[in-house]
Design an enzyme around this catalytic site. Structure first.
Site, PDB file in Angstrom:
ATOM      1  N   ILE A 125       0.848  -1.209   0.000  1.00 38.43           N
ATOM      2  CA  ILE A 125       0.000   0.000   0.000  1.00 38.43           C
ATOM      3  C   ILE A 125       0.874   1.248   0.000  1.00 38.43           C
ATOM      4  CG2 ILE A 125      -1.929   1.190   1.101  1.00 38.43           C
ATOM      5  CD1 ILE A 125      -2.636  -1.429   2.509  1.00 38.43           C
ATOM      6  N   TYR A 179      -1.254 -10.288  15.002  1.00 39.16           N
ATOM      7  CA  TYR A 179      -1.160  -9.123  14.095  1.00 39.16           C
ATOM      8  C   TYR A 179      -2.130  -8.032  14.526  1.00 39.16           C
ATOM      9  CZ  TYR A 179      -2.477  -6.136  10.181  1.00 39.16           C
ATOM     10  OH  TYR A 179      -2.804  -5.041   9.421  1.00 39.16           O
ATOM     11  N   LYS A 227      -1.475  -4.213  16.022  1.00 43.78           N
ATOM     12  CA  LYS A 227      -1.982  -2.982  15.406  1.00 43.78           C
ATOM     13  C   LYS A 227      -2.847  -2.219  16.411  1.00 43.78           C
ATOM     14  CE  LYS A 227      -1.679  -1.610  11.693  1.00 43.78           C
ATOM     15  NZ  LYS A 227      -0.663  -0.737  11.030  1.00 43.78           N
ATOM     16  N   GLU A 232      -9.267  -4.969  11.234  1.00 45.78           N
ATOM     17  CA  GLU A 232      -9.132  -6.196  12.029  1.00 45.78           C
ATOM     18  C   GLU A 232      -9.063  -5.929  13.525  1.00 45.78           C
ATOM     19  OE1 GLU A 232      -6.745  -8.841   8.714  1.00 45.78           O
ATOM     20  OE2 GLU A 232      -6.653  -9.353  10.811  1.00 45.78           O
ATOM     21  N   THR A 244      -6.182  -0.859  10.620  1.00 43.59           N
ATOM     22  CA  THR A 244      -6.929  -1.892   9.914  1.00 43.59           C
ATOM     23  C   THR A 244      -8.287  -2.125  10.564  1.00 43.59           C
ATOM     24  OG1 THR A 244      -6.938  -4.294   9.548  1.00 43.59           O
ATOM     25  CG2 THR A 244      -5.562  -3.516  11.337  1.00 43.59           C
TER      26      THR A 244
HETATM   27  P1  NAD Z   1       3.402  -4.791   3.426  1.00 44.69           P
HETATM   28  O1  NAD Z   1       3.800  -5.909   4.325  1.00 44.69           O
HETATM   29  O2  NAD Z   1       3.233  -5.035   1.979  1.00 44.69           O
HETATM   30  O3  NAD Z   1       4.439  -3.587   3.579  1.00 44.69           O
HETATM   31  C1  NAD Z   1       4.974  -3.182   4.811  1.00 44.69           C
HETATM   32  C2  NAD Z   1       6.205  -2.338   4.536  1.00 44.69           C
HETATM   33  O4  NAD Z   1       6.736  -1.893   5.802  1.00 44.69           O
HETATM   34  C3  NAD Z   1       7.346  -3.123   3.846  1.00 44.69           C
HETATM   35  O5  NAD Z   1       7.864  -2.371   2.796  1.00 44.69           O
HETATM   36  C4  NAD Z   1       8.367  -3.316   4.944  1.00 44.69           C
HETATM   37  O6  NAD Z   1       9.704  -3.392   4.454  1.00 44.69           O
HETATM   38  C5  NAD Z   1       8.148  -2.083   5.791  1.00 44.69           C
HETATM   39  N1  NAD Z   1       8.571  -2.262   7.179  1.00 44.69           N
HETATM   40  C6  NAD Z   1       8.256  -3.292   8.010  1.00 44.69           C
HETATM   41  N2  NAD Z   1       8.842  -3.113   9.204  1.00 44.69           N
HETATM   42  C7  NAD Z   1       9.529  -1.943   9.141  1.00 44.69           C
HETATM   43  C8  NAD Z   1      10.327  -1.213  10.066  1.00 44.69           C
HETATM   44  N3  NAD Z   1      10.538  -1.678  11.308  1.00 44.69           N
HETATM   45  N4  NAD Z   1      10.881  -0.050   9.661  1.00 44.69           N
HETATM   46  C9  NAD Z   1      10.679   0.406   8.403  1.00 44.69           C
HETATM   47  N5  NAD Z   1       9.941  -0.244   7.488  1.00 44.69           N
HETATM   48  C10 NAD Z   1       9.365  -1.405   7.852  1.00 44.69           C
HETATM   49  O7  NAD Z   1       2.068  -4.214   4.083  1.00 44.69           O
HETATM   50  P2  NAD Z   1       0.814  -3.503   3.403  1.00 44.69           P
HETATM   51  O8  NAD Z   1      -0.197  -4.525   3.057  1.00 44.69           O
HETATM   52  O9  NAD Z   1       1.286  -2.550   2.380  1.00 44.69           O
HETATM   53  O10 NAD Z   1       0.250  -2.706   4.679  1.00 44.69           O
HETATM   54  C11 NAD Z   1       0.719  -1.390   4.971  1.00 44.69           C
HETATM   55  C12 NAD Z   1      -0.015  -0.870   6.192  1.00 44.69           C
HETATM   56  O11 NAD Z   1      -1.418  -0.845   5.969  1.00 44.69           O
HETATM   57  C13 NAD Z   1       0.187  -1.725   7.459  1.00 44.69           C
HETATM   58  O12 NAD Z   1       0.308  -0.855   8.552  1.00 44.69           O
HETATM   59  C14 NAD Z   1      -1.095  -2.546   7.550  1.00 44.69           C
HETATM   60  O13 NAD Z   1      -1.400  -2.865   8.891  1.00 44.69           O
HETATM   61  C15 NAD Z   1      -2.112  -1.566   6.989  1.00 44.69           C
HETATM   62  N6  NAD Z   1      -3.295  -2.169   6.332  1.00 44.69           N
HETATM   63  C16 NAD Z   1      -3.143  -3.126   5.379  1.00 44.69           C
HETATM   64  C17 NAD Z   1      -4.280  -3.629   4.725  1.00 44.69           C
HETATM   65  C18 NAD Z   1      -4.165  -4.672   3.629  1.00 44.69           C
HETATM   66  O14 NAD Z   1      -5.186  -5.179   3.163  1.00 44.69           O
HETATM   67  N7  NAD Z   1      -2.980  -5.010   3.139  1.00 44.69           N
HETATM   68  C19 NAD Z   1      -5.552  -3.168   5.084  1.00 44.69           C
HETATM   69  C20 NAD Z   1      -5.650  -2.206   6.105  1.00 44.69           C
HETATM   70  C21 NAD Z   1      -4.519  -1.684   6.709  1.00 44.69           C
HETATM   71  O1  DAU Z   2      -8.765  -6.501   6.886  1.00 47.58           O
HETATM   72  C1  DAU Z   2      -7.563  -5.820   6.642  1.00 47.58           C
HETATM   73  C2  DAU Z   2      -6.416  -6.802   6.694  1.00 47.58           C
HETATM   74  O2  DAU Z   2      -6.492  -7.572   5.503  1.00 47.58           O
HETATM   75  C3  DAU Z   2      -5.049  -6.145   6.843  1.00 47.58           C
HETATM   76  O3  DAU Z   2      -4.981  -5.488   8.065  1.00 47.58           O
HETATM   77  C4  DAU Z   2      -3.926  -7.187   6.750  1.00 47.58           C
HETATM   78  O4  DAU Z   2      -2.665  -6.543   6.759  1.00 47.58           O
HETATM   79  C5  DAU Z   2      -4.094  -7.940   5.446  1.00 47.58           C
HETATM   80  O5  DAU Z   2      -3.125  -8.967   5.372  1.00 47.58           O
HETATM   81  C6  DAU Z   2      -5.493  -8.551   5.351  1.00 47.58           C
HETATM   82  O6  DAU Z   2      -5.667  -9.597   6.352  1.00 47.58           O
HETATM   83  P1  DAU Z   2      -6.425 -10.976   6.012  1.00 47.58           P
HETATM   84  O7  DAU Z   2      -6.006 -11.995   6.982  1.00 47.58           O
HETATM   85  O8  DAU Z   2      -7.882 -10.741   5.809  1.00 47.58           O
HETATM   86  O9  DAU Z   2      -5.775 -11.229   4.534  1.00 47.58           O
HETATM   87  P2  DAU Z   2      -5.240 -12.567   3.815  1.00 47.58           P
HETATM   88  O10 DAU Z   2      -4.999 -12.203   2.388  1.00 47.58           O
HETATM   89  O11 DAU Z   2      -4.146 -13.208   4.573  1.00 47.58           O
HETATM   90  O12 DAU Z   2      -6.504 -13.521   3.877  1.00 47.58           O
HETATM   91  C7  DAU Z   2      -7.779 -13.125   3.344  1.00 47.58           C
HETATM   92  C8  DAU Z   2      -8.755 -14.239   3.658  1.00 47.58           C
HETATM   93  O13 DAU Z   2      -8.413 -15.392   2.866  1.00 47.58           O
HETATM   94  C9  DAU Z   2      -8.742 -14.696   5.109  1.00 47.58           C
HETATM   95  O14 DAU Z   2     -10.062 -15.011   5.506  1.00 47.58           O
HETATM   96  C10 DAU Z   2      -7.878 -15.955   5.081  1.00 47.58           C
HETATM   97  C11 DAU Z   2      -8.136 -16.524   3.695  1.00 47.58           C
HETATM   98  N1  DAU Z   2      -7.005 -17.258   3.076  1.00 47.58           N
HETATM   99  C12 DAU Z   2      -5.787 -16.641   3.031  1.00 47.58           C
HETATM  100  C13 DAU Z   2      -4.691 -17.281   2.478  1.00 47.58           C
HETATM  101  C14 DAU Z   2      -3.338 -16.625   2.450  1.00 47.58           C
HETATM  102  C15 DAU Z   2      -7.188 -18.516   2.524  1.00 47.58           C
HETATM  103  O15 DAU Z   2      -8.321 -19.056   2.551  1.00 47.58           O
HETATM  104  N2  DAU Z   2      -6.119 -19.150   1.963  1.00 47.58           N
HETATM  105  C16 DAU Z   2      -4.870 -18.593   1.934  1.00 47.58           C
HETATM  106  O16 DAU Z   2      -3.919 -19.260   1.439  1.00 47.58           O
END
Ligand code: NAD
Ligand code: DAU
Length: 355
Positions: free
Chosen positions: A11, A158, A162, A134, A132
């Site tokens: 993101i 996780y 958060k 979550e 998030t």
């Molecule tokens: P990601 O794992 O793809 O990226 C995380 C980034 O943070 C990486 O580039 C990593 O190198 C960097 N990082 C980790 N630890 C660090 C540290 N100690 N110092 C500096 N950099 C560090 O994660 P993402 O999916 O892009 O999520 C980004 C943010 O958004 C997170 O805070 C996550 O909780 C939040 N978020 C994610 C989702 C989702 O669906 N992916 C949804 C809601 C909120």
């Molecule tokens: O809701 C926001 C969150 O969404 C963020 O805060 C997290 O950083 C992000 O990783 C994501 O969390 P989830 O656990 O929802 O995402 P994930 O892609 O790991 O899984 C999505 C759903 O799919 C969850 O119900 C678990 C399921 N799943 C996931 C994987 C990796 C499967 O069924 N099979 C799989 O192999």
């Protein structure tokens, strides 16, 4: 300018790319380049003076202090985190270290910096915590969606980490007056997502002809938002959000995992048909994630009403774009699915077997 943490991740990179493209505002990007951080995500900014990449940890206080003093950003947009629920179950320590202790360090440096500012610079400064949905826990099938006043009930290491960092952000506003903002977004999808998460994992395994591991009965529900819509929401909250407030962000798009996986399969059938059979035939139900939250749903009335934000992308158009992005970026995928990635896949899925 903005100080973005975690801007080489999924993101964060989408945010940096879209913010610079749309506003031209310079960004200092602090990322430690952990397994999910990748400079390839930012390749199109190479040589662009508006982007300064700094490899480092948010917990390195002298580094953060010097970046704040040198660049005097108008805001810190804090994405850096350990983000994958399954990894937090295998090894929670890093989640506490980065998400809780790292955020604490960053808040301390932000507070010291902000306290020494004056006038318009002080009044305009913001610390935006990217959180998030979550942290609110799990919903029953008929329960109302999470609002900003839903009590916290995190269920995984996780989400607990958060939640811990959110509480610190809240306390720094309440106690010290630090001008904070917090967003709670649902599941993002789109370009540059590391293929440990559901959507890219399914695309990659389908293309490789491997089983598609659906946890449990596949009926867990997530709300899906295209990543660039999340980035727009963050920019809106930063620009016009009320200091100290929290804002939910979501796509108003609740889907069962099994239905999401079937949609990915259907898009691949269309774009890259298998020589024999359909991708859906690869679906395999496997042992569930321990403590797996059943349902997330996000009430976005506040951000819509106060800031006029709404998603531009539907799940149908966003998913199509995403599948095509992965089909067209095979180099990116092969780079990130290196040895370390393969070790993770083995550790996570070898123990699951068939459910
Ligand atoms: P990601 O794992 O793809 O990226 C995380 C980034 O943070 C990486 O580039 C990593 O190198 C960097 N990082 C980790 N630890 C660090 C540290 N100690 N110092 C500096 N950099 C560090 O994660 P993402 O999916 O892009 O999520 C980004 C943010 O958004 C997170 O805070 C996550 O909780 C939040 N978020 C994610 C989702 C989702 O669906 N992916 C949804 C809601 C909120
Ligand atoms: O809701 C926001 C969150 O969404 C963020 O805060 C997290 O950083 C992000 O990783 C994501 O969390 P989830 O656990 O929802 O995402 P994930 O892609 O790991 O899984 C999505 C759903 O799919 C969850 O119900 C678990 C399921 N799943 C996931 C994987 C990796 C499967 O069924 N099979 C799989 O192999």
């Amino acid at each position: 300018m903005l100080l973005v943490t975690g801007g080489a991740g999924f993101i964060g990179a989408n945010f940096v790319l879209s913010a610079i493209a749309q506003t031209g505002e310079p960004v200092v990007n602090l990322d430690k380049l952990g397994y999910a951080g990748n400079l390839r995500n930012l390749e199109s900014l190479r040589g662009d003076a508006r982007h300064l990449f700094v490899r480092g940890d948010i917990g390195d206080r002298p580094l953060v202090r010097s970046l704040l003093a040198r660049h005097r950003p108008r805001a810190i947009v804090h994405f850096a985190a350990e983000s994958h629920v399954d990894r937090s179950i295998h090894g929670p320590a890093e989640f506490i270290q980065t998400n809780v202790v790292g955020t604490f360090s960053l808040l301390e440096e932000a507070r010291a910096h902000w306290s020494a500012l004056a006038g318009a610079e002080r009044a305009g400064f913001r610390f935006l915590q990217v959180s998030t949905d979550e942290v609110y826990g799990s919903l029953g099938a008929h329960e109302a969606a999470f609002t900003e006043s839903t009590p916290y009930a995190p269920n995984s290491p996780y989400s607990a980490s958060k939640a811990g960092s959110d509480h610190l952000v809240r306390a720094y506003h309440h106690t010290y007056g630090l001008p904070t903002l917090t967003t709670h977004c649902s599941n993002n999808y789109g370009p540059y997502q590391f293929p440990e998460k559901l959507l890219p994992l399914m695309i990659e395994r389908a293309l490789a002809g491997e089983p598609l591991p659906v946890y449990g009965d596949g009926r867990n529900v997530r709300d899906w938002l295209y990543v660039l819509d999340h980035c727009t929401a963050i920019r809106e909250v930063l620009a016009r959000g009320r200091v100290g407030e929290t804002y939910n962000v979501g796509g108003n798009c609740e889907m069962r995992n099994i239905d999401v996986v079937k949609l990915v399969c259907a898009l691949l059938d269309e774009a890259r048909p298998r020589p024999s059979g359909r991708y859906e035939e690869l679906i395999a139900f496997v042992a569930d994630r321990p403590g797996h939250d059943r349902r997330y749903a996000v009430d976005t009335a506040k951000i819509r009403g106060e800031l006029g934000w709404q998603p531009a992308e539907s799940f149908e158009t966003g998913l199509r774009k995403t599948v095509h992005w992965y089909l067209e970026h095979r180099d990116w995928v092969s780079e990130v699915t290196s040895g370390a990635y393969r070790n993770w896949v083995e550790a996570n899925y070898a123990v699951r077997g068939a459910a």
